[in-house]
Structure formats: structure tokens, C-alpha cells
Scaffold this active site. Structure first.
Site, PDB file in Angstrom:
ATOM      1  N   VAL A  64       0.815  -1.228   0.000  1.00  0.00           N
ATOM      2  CA  VAL A  64       0.000   0.000   0.000  1.00  0.00           C
ATOM      3  C   VAL A  64       0.845   1.272   0.000  1.00  0.00           C
ATOM      4  CG1 VAL A  64      -2.009  -1.101   1.072  1.00  0.00           C
ATOM      5  CG2 VAL A  64      -0.278  -0.002   2.533  1.00  0.00           C
ATOM      6  N   ASN A  90      -6.910  -1.812   5.978  1.00  0.00           N
ATOM      7  CA  ASN A  90      -6.559  -2.519   7.217  1.00  0.00           C
ATOM      8  C   ASN A  90      -5.049  -2.689   7.389  1.00  0.00           C
ATOM      9  OD1 ASN A  90      -6.907  -4.803   9.402  1.00  0.00           O
ATOM     10  ND2 ASN A  90      -5.727  -5.712   7.729  1.00  0.00           N
ATOM     11  N   SER A 143      -6.792   2.856  15.600  1.00  0.00           N
ATOM     12  CA  SER A 143      -6.440   2.126  16.821  1.00  0.00           C
ATOM     13  C   SER A 143      -6.743   2.982  18.050  1.00  0.00           C
ATOM     14  CB  SER A 143      -4.949   1.791  16.817  1.00  0.00           C
ATOM     15  OG  SER A 143      -4.531   1.338  18.088  1.00  0.00           O
ATOM     16  N   TYR A 156       3.519   4.910  15.421  1.00  0.00           N
ATOM     17  CA  TYR A 156       2.271   4.165  15.238  1.00  0.00           C
ATOM     18  C   TYR A 156       1.068   5.023  15.663  1.00  0.00           C
ATOM     19  CZ  TYR A 156      -1.060   0.267  15.630  1.00  0.00           C
ATOM     20  OH  TYR A 156      -2.149  -0.565  15.494  1.00  0.00           O
ATOM     21  N   ALA A 157       1.186   5.642  16.835  1.00  0.00           N
ATOM     22  CA  ALA A 157       0.074   6.468  17.341  1.00  0.00           C
ATOM     23  C   ALA A 157      -0.187   7.648  16.408  1.00  0.00           C
ATOM     24  CB  ALA A 157       0.386   6.960  18.749  1.00  0.00           C
ATOM     25  N   ALA A 158       0.903   8.276  15.932  1.00  0.00           N
ATOM     26  CA  ALA A 158       0.735   9.424  15.032  1.00  0.00           C
ATOM     27  C   ALA A 158       0.056   8.992  13.736  1.00  0.00           C
ATOM     28  CB  ALA A 158       2.097  10.055  14.734  1.00  0.00           C
ATOM     29  N   SER A 159       0.460   7.832  13.214  1.00  0.00           N
ATOM     30  CA  SER A 159      -0.140   7.369  11.954  1.00  0.00           C
ATOM     31  C   SER A 159      -1.620   7.055  12.146  1.00  0.00           C
ATOM     32  CB  SER A 159       0.604   6.136  11.432  1.00  0.00           C
ATOM     33  OG  SER A 159       0.397   5.003  12.255  1.00  0.00           O
ATOM     34  N   LYS A 160      -1.957   6.463  13.284  1.00  0.00           N
ATOM     35  CA  LYS A 160      -3.352   6.064  13.517  1.00  0.00           C
ATOM     36  C   LYS A 160      -4.229   7.275  13.818  1.00  0.00           C
ATOM     37  CE  LYS A 160      -3.014   1.656  12.761  1.00  0.00           C
ATOM     38  NZ  LYS A 160      -3.733   1.048  11.630  1.00  0.00           N
TER      39      LYS A 160
END
Ligand code: NAI
Length: 249
Positions: A64, A90, A143, A156-160
Site C-alpha cells: 500500500v 486494514n 487504533s 504508530y500512534a501518530a499514523s493512527k
């Protein structure tokens, strides 16, 4: 079979939550393009399970984070099955690290897959989804970590969290064309990703924070995604549906 005659792209469908989503959509009659960066036995098993569930499935190799390939695959799916009605973003990765130890390279990788990947897929699929009979659907998997933060998961948190802003913006942009865009926000779900990243005492501590007292199953997320893709959810757009056993209310 409320998704009969619908064609769905599911990214990261070779295992875990993505596989459960593919199967849940197939069970409702959809034809599923099971996309994953890694094709092979796992993707084949997803396709087998989709067929066993009563739908149709075909695996597509898709990273992706590669925009040209994303455009190619969305076009190939629409050409192969005649139309494209549903996109479920996803696919996701996590490279954990505290702020001071997070390398540029790892930050980039996580943002490329988790956020840019969602953007590339939405942009490439939109031209097809806008032609969907009865309106198209996009469901993005964010998330609980994107909503409340988590030490050691800055990228991860920033992307979500970014996915939530993207979802609400697209919901506003595309509502006039009957394309509903929502996010599902899982809590702690039993997959390879959590097995790799949450072990031992950390796992026990997390479990203690879940009012329903159990770790979620991939099917818990898949059922929520399938609902958002169903005709019954046609008046829902721009929402973040939390499926987390109550760990964030
Ligand atoms: P997983 O690691 O078991 O599966 C992820 C799938 O995505 C794999 O099949 C992998 O090959 C694929 N993938 C990875 N990079 C890709 C790329 N560049 N292009 C296409 N496919 C790619 O993960 P899991 O647990 O099933 O998670 C699925 C989604 O749910 C992810 O977006 C994750 O962030 C999210 N999530 C998971 C939670 C959990 O507790 N497991 C909690 C909250 C969100």
C-alpha cells in the site's frame, strides 16, 4: 447476504484482522480482493476461507505504500469484477520505540504504510467507488492508540491519529456523492501483531484495563467493519467506531 454483488478491496488481508474482515464480507456475499504485501500460503488461505464462507475471493499482491502499484491494483480489481464498491484499509505495521530512540527510517516506514498507504488507496479507489451502485464505502482501521497515545509507539500512534483526520475529511468531501467513510478503532486484539509487541506482564496489565475482561478476537473487528459496509449503515459517515471491550469510552 446483504453484500451480494458488492466488490470489496481489503488490504493486509493475508492474516489477522484483515483476513477476518475479508471472510466477514464474503460471508455476506461480497467478492473480496484480498490484498497483501506478502502473497503465498496465508493469502491463499484467506481466499479459501472467503469461498468457504459463500463469497468469492482473489488474492492481489499490493504494497500500500507504493502509489503506482495501488492505482494499478484498484484498476485491476474494478476491471476483473466489473466494479468496486467497498475499500477496507486494514494494512498496518508497528515499529515500537521511545521518542529519543526512534530512527528517521522507522518513523518513515510506519507513516508510509499506515498513513500514506491509506491515502494512496483512498485516492486510487475513489474514482471507482464514486460509481458504486447505492453508494460506496470506505472503512479505515485506526487504533485505540491513535486516540489516547501510548508510550513507545510514537510513529504508530501518530499514523493512527492521522487516519482519523483523513477519515473525517474524506467523509465531508465525498458525502455529496453518497460515499460513506468511517473508521473502526480496535482495542487489544489477539493477532500476530500483538503477540509480537505485547508480551508477559505488559499483556496482563493491558488485560486488566479491559472492562469486558478479555482480549478481542479479529472477528470482533470484522463484524463492526461488515456492519459499516452494510445497507443498514447508509446514514453513518465520518464516525470512529470503537471496538475495544470498553478500554476507552
Ligand atoms: P498483522 O500484523 O497480524 O497483519 C497485518 C497484515 O498487513 C499482514 O498480513 C501484513 O503482511 C500486511 N501488511 C503489512 N504491510 C503491508 C503493506 N505495506 N501493504 C499491504 N499489506 C501490508 O496485524 P493485525 O493485528 O491483524 O492488524 C491489522 C490492522 O489493525 C493494522 O492496521 C493494525 O494497526 C490495526 N490494529 C490492530 C490491533 C491489534 O490489537 N491487533 C489494535 C488496533 C489496531
Amino acid at each position: 447476504m446483504d453484500l451480494k454483488d458488492k466488490v470489496a478491496v481489503v488490504t493486509g488481508a493475508a492474516r489477522g484482522i484483515g483476513r477476518a474482515i475479508a471472510v466477514a464480507l464474503a460471508r455476506r456475499g461480497a467478492t473480496v480482493a484480498a490484498c497483501d504485501v506478502a502473497l503465498g500460503e496465508n493469502a491463499d488461505e484467506t481466499v479459501r476461507l472467503c469461498r468457504e464462507a459463500g463469497g468469492e475471493g482473489r488474492a492481489f499482491a499490493l504494497d500500500v505504500s507504493q502509489p503506482a502499484r495501488v492505482t494499478e491494483v484498484m484498476g485491476a480489481v474494478a476491471a476483473a469484477f466489473g466494479h468496486l464498491d467497498i475499500l477496507v484499509n486494514n494494512a498496518g505495521i508497528a515499529i515500537d520505540g521511545l521518542l529519543l530512540r526512534t530512527k528517521d527510517e522507522d518513523w518513515g516506514k510506519v507513516l508510509d504504510v499506515n498513513l500514506s498507504g491509506v491515502f494512496f488507496c483512498c485516492r486510487a479507489a475513489a474514482r471507482h467507488l464514486l460509481k458504486a451502485k447505492d453508494g460506496g464505502r470506505i472503512v479505515n482501521v485506526t487504533s485505540v492508540v491513535g486516540e489516547q497515545g501510548n508510550p513507545g509507539q510514537v510513529s504508530y500512534a501518530a499514523s493512527k491519529a492521522g487516519i482519523i483526520g483523513l477519515t473525517k475529511t474524506l467523509a465531508r468531501e465525498l458525502a455529496g456523492r453518497s460515499l460513506c467513510v468511517n473508521a473502526v478503532s480496535p482495542g487489544f486484539i489477539d493477532t500476530v501483531m500483538t503477540a509480537e509487541h505485547v508480551q508477559g506482564k505488559a499483556r496482563e496489565e493491558l488485560l486488566a484495563k479491559i472492562p469486558l475482561g478479555r482480549i478481542g478476537a479479529p472477528e470482533d473487528i470484522a463484524n463492526a467493519v461488515a456492519f459499516l459496509c452494510s445497507p443498514e449503515a447508509s446514514y453513518i459517515t465520518g464516525q470512529v467506531l470503537r471496538v475495544n471491550g470498553g478500554m476507552l469510552m
